[in-house]
Design a protein around this motif. Sequence first.
Motif, short mmCIF file in Angstrom:
data_model
loop_
_atom_site.label_atom_id
_atom_site.label_comp_id
_atom_site.label_asym_id
_atom_site.label_seq_id
_atom_site.Cartn_x
_atom_site.Cartn_y
_atom_site.Cartn_z
N SER A 258 -14.89 -33.77 23.24
CA SER A 258 -14.26 -34.95 23.83
C SER A 258 -13.45 -35.73 22.81
O SER A 258 -13.32 -36.93 22.89
CB SER A 258 -15.34 -35.86 24.43
N GLY B 269 -12.83 -38.30 34.76
CA GLY B 269 -12.51 -37.87 36.12
C GLY B 269 -13.65 -37.08 36.74
O GLY B 269 -13.97 -37.28 37.93
N GLN B 270 -14.23 -36.18 35.96
CA GLN B 270 -15.35 -35.39 36.49
C GLN B 270 -16.56 -36.27 36.81
O GLN B 270 -17.23 -36.06 37.84
CB GLN B 270 -15.75 -34.33 35.45
N THR C 260 -19.64 -29.70 38.94
CA THR C 260 -18.81 -30.83 38.50
C THR C 260 -19.19 -31.27 37.10
O THR C 260 -18.30 -31.51 36.25
CB THR C 260 -18.96 -32.01 39.48
N GLY D 129 -7.01 -36.11 26.24
CA GLY D 129 -7.01 -35.33 27.47
C GLY D 129 -8.41 -34.98 27.90
O GLY D 129 -8.73 -35.04 29.09
N ASN D 130 -9.26 -34.61 26.96
CA ASN D 130 -10.63 -34.27 27.29
C ASN D 130 -11.41 -35.50 27.77
O ASN D 130 -12.27 -35.39 28.65
CB ASN D 130 -11.34 -33.66 26.08
N GLY E 108 -18.09 -28.80 34.48
CA GLY E 108 -16.67 -28.84 34.22
C GLY E 108 -16.27 -29.89 33.20
O GLY E 108 -15.19 -29.82 32.62
N SER E 109 -17.15 -30.88 32.97
CA SER E 109 -16.82 -31.93 32.01
C SER E 109 -17.37 -31.63 30.62
O SER E 109 -17.21 -32.45 29.72
CB SER E 109 -17.39 -33.27 32.50
N ALA F 244 -10.12 -38.06 29.34
CA ALA F 244 -9.68 -38.34 30.70
C ALA F 244 -10.31 -37.36 31.69
O ALA F 244 -10.70 -37.75 32.80
CB ALA F 244 -8.15 -38.25 30.77
N ASN F 245 -10.41 -36.09 31.26
CA ASN F 245 -11.04 -35.10 32.13
C ASN F 245 -12.51 -35.43 32.36
O ASN F 245 -13.03 -35.31 33.48
CB ASN F 245 -10.90 -33.71 31.51
N TYR F 246 -13.18 -35.86 31.29
CA TYR F 246 -14.60 -36.23 31.40
C TYR F 246 -14.79 -37.38 32.37
O TYR F 246 -15.67 -37.34 33.25
CB TYR F 246 -15.13 -36.60 30.02
#
Length: 327
Positions: free
Chosen positions: A250, A261-262, A242, A254-255, A245-246, A257-259
Motif C-alpha cells: 500500500s 475502494g475495496q 473483496t 494507487g494502491n 482484492g485489497s 485508493a484501491n484499498y
Amino acid sequence: MADASPMTESSSDADTEEKNLRFHNSQIQILASDGSDKSRDQKTLRRLAQNREAARKSRLRKKAYVQQLESSRMKLTQLEQELQRARQQGIFISSSGDQAQSTGGNGALAFDVEYARWLEEHNRRINELRGAVNSHAGDGELRIIVEGILVHYEDIFRIKGEAAKTDVFHILSGMWKTPAERCFLWLGGFRSSELLKLLISKLEPLTEQQVLAINNLQQTSQEAEDALSQGMDSLQQSLADTLAGSLGPSSSSGNVANYMGQMAMAMGKLGTLEGFIRQADNLRQQTLQQMHRILTTRQSARALLAISDYFSRLRALSSLWLARPRE
C-alpha cells in the motif's frame, strides 16, 4: 370564783396544746403529701421525657426510611430513563452516569439487558401456562395465555431487529445466549424446521390433517432456511473475495485508493447482514403463528411448554458444562 379561774386556765391551755398538736400533725401530713406528690411528679416527668425521646427517635427512623425510599425511587427512575435512551439511540449509559462506552459495545449491552428482562417475563408466562394446563383450565383461559406468549415472542424479534442496527455481529454471534444454545444457533436464533421435528412427537395424538399441515410447514421452513443459508454463504464468499482484492503493498497512492475502494465495497456488503437476521426472525415468527393455527388451543399450550423446556434444558446443560470438574 377564785377557785374557778385556775380550772378555766388549765382547760384553755389543754385546748391550746391539743390544737397545736393537731396543727403539727396536719403539717406533717401536708409535708408527707407534698413529698409523695413530688415523687409522683418526678416519675411522671421521667415517663414523659422517655416518651418524648422515643417519639423523637421514631420520627428520625421514619424520616430516614422515607429518604431511603425516595432515593431508591430516584435511582429506579434514572435507570428507566437510561434504558429508554438506550432503546431509542442504541447506546447504554452506565447506572453511575460517569461515562458512556462506545456505541457498538453499549448497544450490545443494552440488548443483553433487554433480553434478560424478556426471558424473565417469558419464564413467568410459561409458569402461568403450566399451572393452567395442570389445573385443567378452560380453553378460553388457555387461549388468552397462549396468545399472550406468542405476542411476547414478537417483542424479542422486534428487540433483536433494533439491536441488529447497532451491532449486527453481536446478534449473529449469539453471545447473549448460553454456550449450548450457541451450538445450535442459526442466524441469531433457532431453526424453525428443527423445532417442528421436536414437537411432532410431543403433540400426539394428531389428526391426519394436522400431521400433513405440520409436515408441509416443516418443509417450507426448511426450504426458506436453506435459501437464507445459501445467501449467507454467498455473502461470506463475496466478502472474502473483496478483502483479498485489497491485499498487497500500500505504498503507492494507487494502491491506497484501491484499498479504500475495496473496503468501502466490503462495508456495503456487510450492511446486508441486518436483512438476513430480519428475514430469519420473520421466518421464526411465521412458523410459530402457523403452528398455532394448525393446532388446537391445548395442543398449542403443550407445544409452547415443550419449546420452553427444550431451551431450559440447553441452558441447564451449559451450566453443568461450565461447572464440570477439570483435571
